[in-house]
Design an enzyme around this catalytic site. Structure first.
Site, PDB file in Angstrom:
ATOM      1  N   GLY A  59       0.852  -1.182   0.000  1.00 58.70           N
ATOM      2  CA  GLY A  59       0.000   0.000   0.000  1.00 58.70           C
ATOM      3  C   GLY A  59       0.884   1.226   0.000  1.00 58.70           C
ATOM      4  CB  CYS A  86       5.343  -3.910   0.542  1.00 60.40           C
ATOM      5  SG  CYS A  86       6.018  -2.251   0.463  1.00 60.40           S
ATOM      6  CE1 TYR A  87       0.792   1.043   5.592  1.00 64.15           C
ATOM      7  CE2 TYR A  87      -0.773  -0.755   5.807  1.00 64.15           C
ATOM      8  CZ  TYR A  87      -0.340   0.509   6.168  1.00 64.15           C
ATOM      9  OH  TYR A  87      -1.033   1.229   7.107  1.00 64.15           O
ATOM     10  CG  HIS A 174       6.054  -5.175  -3.979  1.00 61.47           C
ATOM     11  ND1 HIS A 174       4.755  -4.966  -3.586  1.00 61.47           N
ATOM     12  CD2 HIS A 174       6.758  -4.133  -3.495  1.00 61.47           C
ATOM     13  CE1 HIS A 174       4.666  -3.846  -2.905  1.00 61.47           C
ATOM     14  NE2 HIS A 174       5.875  -3.314  -2.827  1.00 61.47           N
ATOM     15  CD  GLU A 176       2.947  -7.591  -5.226  1.00 60.88           C
ATOM     16  OE1 GLU A 176       3.826  -8.276  -4.663  1.00 60.88           O
ATOM     17  OE2 GLU A 176       2.561  -6.487  -4.802  1.00 60.88           O
ATOM     18  CG  ASP A 232     -17.089  -6.969 -20.048  1.00 63.56           C
ATOM     19  OD1 ASP A 232     -16.110  -7.683 -20.350  1.00 63.56           O
ATOM     20  OD2 ASP A 232     -16.972  -5.832 -19.547  1.00 63.56           O
ATOM     21  CE  LYS A 375     -12.855  -6.235 -21.223  1.00 59.58           C
ATOM     22  NZ  LYS A 375     -14.161  -5.579 -21.065  1.00 59.58           N
TER      23      LYS A 375
END
Ligand code: XMP
Length: 530
Positions: A59, A86-87, A174, A176, A232, A375
């Protein structure tokens, strides 16, 4: 396949708008279902979700800031494995008796990790020399009791720590982000070796599960869906049709502001290939009358939006016994409208479906089978359901359509001109994108065009064609590179492609004598011209 979203659920606590999204996507890339909740969820609410694992996101705040996002420390006592980045790593330290210090120098970008103790989390990654991605100013300087520091970098003495006994793990870096070399291995270690999860979130499993959910809910009732031809609504239609067949009726409102070939493509795919009951409402004239003389872009949007639902409900009322309205709401629609707590507190958020203007006395229950999909997952579902690439990988197209690409008044002549020019732009840039895709294997590679179209401004200029001077229309080519439309840059299209577009538009579209290329990024400009 017995995939169930409820059986295995990795819950990401989001400590900063959107940070959780990337983590949830990475987890799903590893075929484990993951969803995002706001960080202030209580331990009780979280428990009710039956999480198999919990991840605390990064964050942008400092844990010492006055309004720093906080979390319920009882979450660490649920007995569910927790991994913090991290945060989230700093939260774990402060909540469990460790300490976070302000540092003078922040650490941003690549850093080299060195293992200093055995680690379940960092297993199968190099002992020394792997690149990790850092982005922090504060840092943990004392880990909670019972925790072991497992890795450091040059500037960060505590880059990872863990307490295997309590199954709590944390990294300052991180995992990710793609720049963290072994990020996927680290996440896999957590999900599969530490939490013992099974990679069962696959397209086939998802379709099977969604189809049976929809079937069970709908029973023998009828469902209606507003089909636009966009990704969609098309994928929702294919999925609901797979579940309930002809109990689904799709209503395609043709407002006349669609691109050349679009209504035909919707007809071909849904009526002919999928054999779906499809109502094609020809509202072109009705819209032309309403839009005559209107030049203000917001007014155009309002008219088109309002009329769309009017037309749709007029058709809906002609069908008997419809109980459900299926909608293509996707996960980012929900997250971006403010996270909705699943199973926890009542939703305080208005997602866009609340805005459907149901006429007096009319109500349908909503079915939103894509509301937990990103998506790219929606696209993968579309492909798995048999939708053609042209539909699944269609570029974004605004609801008000070509109305906001004709600057000034919309007339039949101008609409015809824009459609013809736009078709040339799409043919050339579709082909260009396809070449890039074949070269790179990526749909949205560095130089591919993400959204591309023609705009018809309200100007004329002098030209010469043959022996004659002309006073014709200008077409603006707009083509951008982007990933989310929030920011965009003008696409660096090769000169030969630009040249071909220009000569084809001027040669093939009567009344046009000039083509210009819009080379403005967003910001300061927007992608659309109106
Ligand atoms: P802008 O022009 O704001 O557009 O940079 C960002 C993205 O949103 C699309 N867009 C719209 N989509 N209704 C829509 O459904 C609208 O009124 C509208 N205006 C812009 C635009 O095409 C781009 O992808």
């Amino acid at each position: 396949m017995t995939t169930s979203t409820a059986e295995q659920r990795v819950v990401v606590l989001d400590f900063g708008a959107q940070y959780g999204q990337l983590i949830a996507r990475r987890v799903r890339d590893l075929h484990v279902y993951s969803e995002i909740v706001p960080c202030d969820i209580t331990a009780e609410e979280l428990k009710a979700l039956h999480p198999s694992a919990i991840i605390l996101s990064g964050g942008p705040a400092s844990v010492y800031a006055d309004d720093a996002p906080d979390m319920d420390e009882n979450i660490f006592a649920l007995g569910v494995p927790v991994l913090g980045f991290c945060y989230g790593e700093q939260m774990m330290a402060t909540k469990l008796g460790g300490h976070v210090a302000h540092t003078d120098a922040g650490e941003y970008g690549p850093a080299t990790l060195k293992r200093i103790a055995d680690s379940e989390l960092l297993a199968h990654t190099p002992e020394d020399g792997q690149t990790v991605w850092m982005s922090h100013r504060d840092a943990v300087d004392a880990v909670p009791e019972g925790f072991v520091v497992t890795a450091r970098t040059e500037n960060c003495a505590i880059a990872a720590y863990e307490c295997a006994e309590r199954r709590l793990y944390a990294t300052q870096f991180h995992p990710e982000v793609r720049h963290t070399e072994c990020g996927t291995t680290i996440l896999s270690n957590f999900l599969f070796e530490i939490c013992g999860l099974t990679p069962n979130w696959t397209m086939e499993g998802i379709i099977e599960e969604k189809v049976s959910e929809i079937r069970e809910r709908v029973g023998s009732d009828r469902v209606i869906l507003a089909l636009s031809g966009g990704v969609d609504s098309s994928v929702t239609a294919a999925l609901v049709h797979r579940a309930v067949g002809d109990q689904l009726t799709c209503v395609f409102v043709n407002h006349g502001m669609l691109r050349a070939g679009e209504p035909e493509s919707v007809e071909r795919v849904f009526r002919e290939e999928f054999d779906m009951p499809l109502v094609h409402v020809h509202a072109e004239e009705r819209y032309a009358r309403l839009l005559a003389g209107v030049t203000d872009p917001e007014k155009k949007r309002r008219i088109i939006g309002r009329e769309f639902w009017k037309v749709f409900f007029e058709e809906a009322e002609k069908l008997d016994g419809v109980k459900y309205l299926a909608q293509g709401t996707i996960y980012p629609d929900i997250i971006e409208s403010g996270a909705r707590k699943t199973g926890g507190k009542a939703s305080t958020i208005k997602s866009h479906h609340n805005l459907i203007p149901f006429p007096e006395g009319v109500h349908f229950d909503l079915i939103e089978p894509l509301d937990h999909f990103f998506k790219d997952e929606v696209r993968a579902l579309g492909t798995a359901l048999g939708l053609p690439d042209e539909m699944v990988y269609r570029q974004p197209f605004p609801g008000p359509g070509l109305a906001i690409r004709i600057i000034g008044e919309i007339t039949e002549e101008r609409l015809t001109m824009l459609k013809a020019a736009d078709l040339v732009v799409r043919e050339e840039l579709d082909a260009y994108n396809q070449r890039l895709y074949e070269e790179t294997g990526e749909r949205n590679s560095e130089h591919s065009c993400w959204q591309y179209f023609a705009v018809l401004p309200d100007i004329r200029s002098v030209g010469v064609m043959g022996d004659e001077r002309t006073y014709g229309r200008t077409i603006v080519l707009r083509a951008v590179e982007s990933s989310d439309a929030m920011t965009a840059d003008w696409a660096k299209i090769p000169y030969d492609v630009l040249g071909r577009i220009s000569s084809r538009v001027v040669g093939e579209v009567p009344g046009v004598n000039r083509v210009v290329y819009d080379i403005t990024p967003k910001p300061p400009a927007t992608i659309e011209w109106e």
